[in-house]
Design a protein around this motif. Structure first.
Motif, short mmCIF file in Angstrom:
data_model
loop_
_atom_site.label_atom_id
_atom_site.label_comp_id
_atom_site.label_asym_id
_atom_site.label_seq_id
_atom_site.Cartn_x
_atom_site.Cartn_y
_atom_site.Cartn_z
N LYS A 182 0.74 -1.30 0.08
CA LYS A 182 -0.12 0.06 -0.06
C LYS A 182 0.84 1.21 -0.17
O LYS A 182 0.50 2.34 -0.59
CB LYS A 182 -1.19 0.09 1.25
CG LYS A 182 -1.77 -1.21 1.19
CD LYS A 182 -2.92 -1.03 2.54
CE LYS A 182 -3.95 -2.07 2.46
NZ LYS A 182 -4.74 -1.99 3.69
N LYS A 183 1.96 1.20 0.60
CA LYS A 183 2.83 2.33 0.60
C LYS A 183 4.42 2.06 0.16
O LYS A 183 4.65 0.77 -0.19
CB LYS A 183 3.25 2.46 2.33
CG LYS A 183 1.79 2.87 2.89
CD LYS A 183 2.18 3.16 4.32
CE LYS A 183 2.91 1.97 5.27
NZ LYS A 183 2.20 0.91 5.34
N LYS A 218 1.36 4.84 -1.82
CA LYS A 218 1.62 6.18 -1.01
C LYS A 218 3.03 6.20 -0.63
O LYS A 218 3.79 5.59 -0.24
CB LYS A 218 0.74 6.09 0.32
CG LYS A 218 0.79 7.42 0.98
CD LYS A 218 0.11 7.10 2.35
CE LYS A 218 -0.19 8.61 3.10
NZ LYS A 218 -0.99 8.58 4.34
N ASP A 224 4.67 7.75 1.79
CA ASP A 224 4.75 7.77 2.98
C ASP A 224 5.73 8.44 3.65
O ASP A 224 5.62 9.10 4.86
CB ASP A 224 4.41 6.65 3.75
CG ASP A 224 5.29 5.41 3.47
OD1 ASP A 224 5.89 5.09 2.30
OD2 ASP A 224 5.94 4.58 4.44
#
Length: 508
Positions: free
Chosen positions: A356-357, A435, A437
Motif C-alpha cells: 500500500k505504501k 503512497k 509515506d
C-alpha cells in the motif's frame, strides 16, 4: 483502425480546422518566399559574386535547427502564426532562389543573342524569353520548398500556430498511434496534393501562372481580412502545454471566466508547446494566462531555487514569491491535486505482498522488476534519491521510454513503474499507486500564472479562477485525463461537465 475512426468521428471539425491552419501557413509562407527569392534571383542575374554570397547566406539560414529558430523569434515577434511564417519563409527561400538563379543563368546563349537581335528590351527579354525558359527550374524549386514547408510546419504547433503538427506531437506525447497516423498521413497527403498543383501550375504559360498566383494571394488575404472583421477580437488568451490535462485546465478557466463575466471573451490555445515557449509567450504578452506547476516553477523557471520543498504550501509560497520578485508575475493559489512522480505496481503484485505504501517495498525489494524512464532512473529526485530515502534496492531495473513502460507492465513483463500521479494509464491498466509515506517526491500542484499587469487590470478574472483553489483531487484529474486521452472525449466537454458536477458551473 477503430481508434482512428473514433477520432475522425468525434474530432472531425477540429481536424478540418487543423488542415485549414496547415494549408494557410504553408501557402502564405510559400508565396512570401517566392516573392522574395524570385525577384532577388532576377536582380542578381548579372552579378555572379553577389548571387553566390546570397546563396551562401540562405544556405546558412537553412542549417539553423527549426526549434532554435523559433526560440530566437519568440522574444522578438511573439508566438503563434507570425514566427511560424517567418521561420518557414527562411527555410523556403534557398531552394526557390537557387533554382530560379540556375534556370535564368543557364539559358542557351544563342537564344539570348536571338532575343537581343529582335530588339527586345531587357524587361521584354526577361518576360518573353528568360522566365518562360527558366520556368521548369523555378517550378522545381517551388515544389522542393513546398514539401519542406509542409513538413516543417508541423512544428508550428509548438508555439500555438496550430496545424496538423498538433496531432503528431500529441500522438508522441500520449503514445497514441492513431493521432500520430492521422497527423502524418494528412501531412503527406497535403504534400502530394500541393505537389500535383504545382506541377499543373508549371504547365501553364508564364502569364496564366502569374494570374493564378495573384488570385491565390488575393483569396488568402481576403479570408484573413474577413476573419478579422467578422470574428470579434478576444479579450483574454489562455494557453496550455501539450496533452489532455492542460487542455482540460484551460477549458475550466474559460468556462468559469465566461460564466462570471459574460462581457469577457476568452480564446483558448491548447497544445501550445513546452514550458519555455509558454513562459516566453506570457512575458511578451502574446498570451494572458496559462496553468503551471509549483515544482516546475522552482526547478525550471526561477533563479536561486534549485529544488522544491516537500511541503506543498511551502513550495507554492516560494514559487509565488520568486515569480513576483524576478518576473513581476502573479501566481494564483493551486488546486488540490498533484501531478508529481508516483510509484505504481500491478494489482496482482500489490495483493500478493500487501503493498500500500512505498515503504512496503522494503520487504519485497528483490522481487521487484521495475521499468523506469531514463531521467527518473538517473536524476537525484528519481530512483537514486528514492532508494536512499527508503533504503531498498530493486531486483532488476530496465530503462525505457515513458509510453513503453506502461505497455510493459500491462503485459506483465515488469511489475513496477514510475509515472505521474494523474497519468490516465494508471486508470486504464488498473495499476496500484503506492503512497509516498516518507514524502520524498516534491509537490507539483497546478495553478494559473499571469503577469502582475494583467492581474491588476483584471481582478474579476482572479476571483473566478480562485474558485478552483484547493479543488480537484488527484483521482478526479486522473479520471478526467482518462476520458480525454483514452476515451477521446473532448476536453471542453469533460471540463464543463466536471465543473457542473462540482457546483462550480451552472447547467444551461
Amino acid at each position: 483502425m477503430q481508434q482512428i475512426n473514433h477520432i475522425l468521428q468525434t474530432q472531425g471539425g477540429e481536424i478540418v480546422q487543423s488542415i485549414g491552419q496547415h494549408i494557410g501557413l504553408s501557402l502564405i509562407s510559400l508565396l512570401i518566399a517566392a516573392l522574395i527569392a524570385i525577384p532577388l534571383a532576377i536582380l542578381l542575374m548579372p552579378h555572379q559574386r553577389a548571387a553566390n554570397v546570397a546563396l551562401q547566406i540562405t544556405s546558412v539560414l537553412q542549417t539553423i535547427p527549426s526549434l532554435a529558430l523559433l526560440g530566437i523569434l519568440i522574444p522578438i515577434v511573439g508566438i503563434g502564426t507570425v514566427p511560424s511564417i517567418i521561420a518557414l519563409v527562411i527555410y523556403a527561400v534557398m531552394p526557390i532562389f537557387q533554382n530560379t538563379y540556375s534556370g535564368l543563368t543557364t539559358i542557351d546563349p544563342d537564344l539570348e543573342e536571338a532575343a537581343e537581335a529582335f530588339g527586345l528590351s531587357r524587361r521584354k527579354k526577361l518576360v518573353r524569353v528568360e522566365l518562360p525558359l527558366a520556368m521548369p527550374m523555378i517550378i522545381s524549386g517551388i515544389r522542393i520548398a513546398m514539401v519542406m514547408i509542409i513538413g516543417t510546419a508541423t512544428l508550428a504547433a509548438l508555439i500555438g500556430a496550430g496545424g496538423l503538427g498538433t496531432y503528431i506531437l500529441l500522438g508522441i506525447e500520449t503514445n497514441n498511434n492513431a493521432l500520430l497516423i492521422i497527423g502524418a498521413v494528412l501531412s503527406a497527403a497535403l504534400a502530394l496534393l500541393f505537389g500535383a498543383a504545382i506541377d499543373w501550375l508549371g504547365k501553364l504559360s508564364f502569364k496564366r501562372a502569374g494570374i493564378v498566383l495573384g488570385v491565390a494571394v488575393v483569396l488568402i488575404g481576403g479570408v484573413a481580412g474577413y476573419r478579422r472583421i467578422v470574428q470579434p477580437q478576444t479579450t483574454i488568451t489562455i494557453a496550455g502545454k501539450l496533452g489532455g490535462e492542460p487542455e482540460i485546465l484551460i477549458n475550466m478557466y474559460k468556462d468559469l471566466i465566461e460564466q462570471d463575466h459574460p462581457n469577457i471573451k476568452v480564446q483558448t490555445k491548447p497544445n501550445f508547446g513546452a514550458t519555455t515557449f509558454l513562459f516566453k509567450a506570457l512575458q511578451s504578452g502574446s498570451i494572458d494566462i496559462y496553468p503551471e506547476f509549483t515544482g516546475t516553477v522552482l526547478e525550471s523557471l526561477v533563479k536561486g531555487q534549485s529544488s522544491a520543498d516537500h511541503d506543498p504550501q511551502v513550495t507554492y509560497q516560494r514559487a509565488a514569491k520568486a515569480l513576483k520578485s524576478q518576473y513581476q508575475m502573479t501566481y494564483l493559489k493551486p488546486m488540490q491535486y498533484q501531478n508529481g512522480y508516483a510509484i505504481a505496481v500491478t494489482p496482482q503484485f500489490a495483493k500478493q505482498y500487501h503493498l500500500k505504501k512505498v515503504s512496503d517495498l522494503q520487504r519485497v525489494a528483490t522481487k521487484v522488476h521495475a521499468g523506469f524512464d531514463p531521467d527518473f532512473y538517473q536524476q537525484s529526485a528519481g530512483y537514486p534519491g528514492l532508494r536512499k530515502a527508503y533504503n531498498f534496492k530493486f531486483g532488476t531495473i530496465k530503462t525505457m521510454e515513458p509510453s513503453i513502460r506502461y505497455q510493459a507492465i500491462a503485459h506483465k513483463r515488469i511489475n513496477l513503474v514510475d509515472g505521474y500521479t494523474t497519468d490516465p494509464e494508471l486508470r486504464e491498466y488498473h495499476l496500484v499507486v503506492l503512497k509516498d509515506d516518507r514524502h520524498f517526491f516534491p509537490p507539483y500542484q497546478g495553478a494559473p500564472l499571469m503577469t502582475e499587469k494583467f492581474a491588476t487590470a483584471h481582478p474579476e478574472v482572479q476571483a473566478s479562477l480562485n474558485k478552483l483553489a484547493g479543488k480537484v483531487t488527484t483521482s478526479d484529474m486522473r479520471q478526467l485525463n482518462y476520458l480525454v486521452t483514452v476515451k477521446h472525449e473532448k476536453a471542453a466537454t469533460v471540463a464543463r461537465e466536471y465543473l457542473q458536477q462540482q457546483g462550480l458551473l451552472s447547467k444551461k
